[in-house]
Scaffold this motif. Structure first.
Motif, PDB file in Angstrom:
ATOM      1  N   ASP A  19      39.337 -15.045  49.274  1.00 11.36           N
ATOM      2  CA  ASP A  19      39.078 -16.470  49.470  1.00 11.36           C
ATOM      3  C   ASP A  19      40.412 -17.161  49.713  1.00 11.36           C
ATOM      4  OD1 ASP A  19      38.843 -19.334  48.503  1.00 11.36           O
ATOM      5  OD2 ASP A  19      36.767 -18.716  48.190  1.00 11.36           O
ATOM      6  N   PRO A  20      40.481 -18.091  50.652  1.00 12.51           N
ATOM      7  CA  PRO A  20      41.761 -18.760  50.920  1.00 12.51           C
ATOM      8  C   PRO A  20      42.289 -19.567  49.739  1.00 12.51           C
ATOM      9  CG  PRO A  20      39.990 -19.798  52.167  1.00 12.51           C
ATOM     10  CD  PRO A  20      39.417 -18.562  51.535  1.00 12.51           C
ATOM     11  N   ARG A  21      41.445 -19.852  48.762  1.00 11.92           N
ATOM     12  CA  ARG A  21      41.879 -20.602  47.576  1.00 11.92           C
ATOM     13  C   ARG A  21      42.448 -19.708  46.482  1.00 11.92           C
ATOM     14  NH1 ARG A  21      36.146 -23.402  48.088  1.00 11.92           N
ATOM     15  NH2 ARG A  21      35.774 -21.184  48.283  1.00 11.92           N
ATOM     16  N   ALA A  22      42.457 -18.400  46.702  1.00 13.66           N
ATOM     17  CA  ALA A  22      42.896 -17.452  45.667  1.00 13.66           C
ATOM     18  C   ALA A  22      44.342 -17.697  45.236  1.00 13.66           C
ATOM     19  CB  ALA A  22      42.715 -16.021  46.155  1.00 13.66           C
ATOM     20  N   ARG A  24      45.968 -20.491  45.163  1.00 15.02           N
ATOM     21  CA  ARG A  24      45.994 -21.688  44.308  1.00 15.02           C
ATOM     22  C   ARG A  24      45.495 -21.351  42.900  1.00 15.02           C
ATOM     23  NH1 ARG A  24      42.415 -26.230  43.201  1.00 15.02           N
ATOM     24  NH2 ARG A  24      43.714 -27.976  42.586  1.00 15.02           N
ATOM     25  N   VAL A  25      44.417 -20.587  42.814  1.00 11.72           N
ATOM     26  CA  VAL A  25      43.888 -20.185  41.510  1.00 11.72           C
ATOM     27  C   VAL A  25      44.923 -19.338  40.771  1.00 11.72           C
ATOM     28  CG1 VAL A  25      42.110 -18.796  40.372  1.00 11.72           C
ATOM     29  CG2 VAL A  25      41.480 -20.357  42.231  1.00 11.72           C
ATOM     30  N   SER A  51      52.277 -16.531  44.203  1.00 16.41           N
ATOM     31  CA  SER A  51      51.559 -17.143  45.323  1.00 16.41           C
ATOM     32  C   SER A  51      51.796 -16.362  46.613  1.00 16.41           C
ATOM     33  CB  SER A  51      52.008 -18.591  45.484  1.00 16.41           C
ATOM     34  OG  SER A  51      51.298 -19.212  46.531  1.00 16.41           O
ATOM     35  N   THR A  55      48.802 -14.492  48.540  1.00 18.95           N
ATOM     36  CA  THR A  55      48.551 -14.928  49.918  1.00 18.95           C
ATOM     37  C   THR A  55      48.574 -13.738  50.865  1.00 18.95           C
ATOM     38  OG1 THR A  55      49.435 -17.132  49.524  1.00 18.95           O
ATOM     39  CG2 THR A  55      49.410 -16.373  51.807  1.00 18.95           C
ATOM     40  N   TYR A  58      45.399 -11.784  50.615  1.00 15.94           N
ATOM     41  CA  TYR A  58      44.306 -12.446  51.341  1.00 15.94           C
ATOM     42  C   TYR A  58      44.457 -12.250  52.855  1.00 15.94           C
ATOM     43  CZ  TYR A  58      41.510 -15.988  53.579  1.00 15.94           C
ATOM     44  OH  TYR A  58      40.621 -16.619  54.414  1.00 15.94           O
TER      45      TYR A  58
END
Length: 158
Positions: A19-22, A24-25, A51, A55, A58
């Motif tokens: 998920d592209p929000r990974a 951030r989490v 991060s 990234t 992902y």
């Protein structure tokens, strides 16, 4: 009865979906864990490098990733990121542990692994699973910061 003081060791693990929000989490998790354990002095570095690795997981895979934060007894913090792609990039791979060249000024990416070289005290990586690299179940990349080591960047393969 005497009091026994245990070393401040702990482990947090987090499974991250593709998920592209990974990233951030992962940053929020790092921030909460390090602030909760009074490790604010390494927060910026750990947050940035975590991060970058998440990234990359992902961007270069189609599957989930895992994040593991481990506080070691000597004050070091080890961060590991697993993903499903078996290729181990420089500077994490086999000797001579190639250096990551600087990204071109106009490039929108390509700086993450160079940041690991610059800011981590040590790092490494290895394939996960049996068989040749092409059949591995992914890889684990890790880095360490903090502790009582004198600083400076060096590559360690474990």
């Amino acid at each position: 009865m005497g009091t026994v003081s245990l070393p401040d060791t702990w482990v947090y693990a987090l499974r991250l979906p593709h998920d592209p929000r990974a990233a951030r989490v992962a940053r929020m998790t790092v921030r909460a864990a390090l602030n909760g354990h009074g490790r604010g002095e390494i927060l910026d570095t750990v947050e940035l490098l975590t991060s970058e690795l998440v990234t990359n997981a992902y961007r270069h895979t189609n599957g989930p990733a895992s994040l593991r934060l481990t506080a070691l007894a000597d004050g070091r913090l080890r961060v590991g990121v697993w993903d499903s792609h078996p290729r181990i990039p420089a500077p994490f791979g086999e000797p001579p542990w190639g250096r990551v060249p600087p990204a071109p000024t106009e490039a929108e990416g390509g700086r993450g692994l160079r940041l690991v070289q610059e800011y981590a005290d040590s790092w490494g990586g290895w394939p996960i699973g049996d068989g040749p690299l092409e059949r591995a179940a992914g890889k684990l990349l890790w880095f360490e910061v903090g502790g009582q080591q004198g600083g400076g960047t060096r590559t360690v393969r474990a």
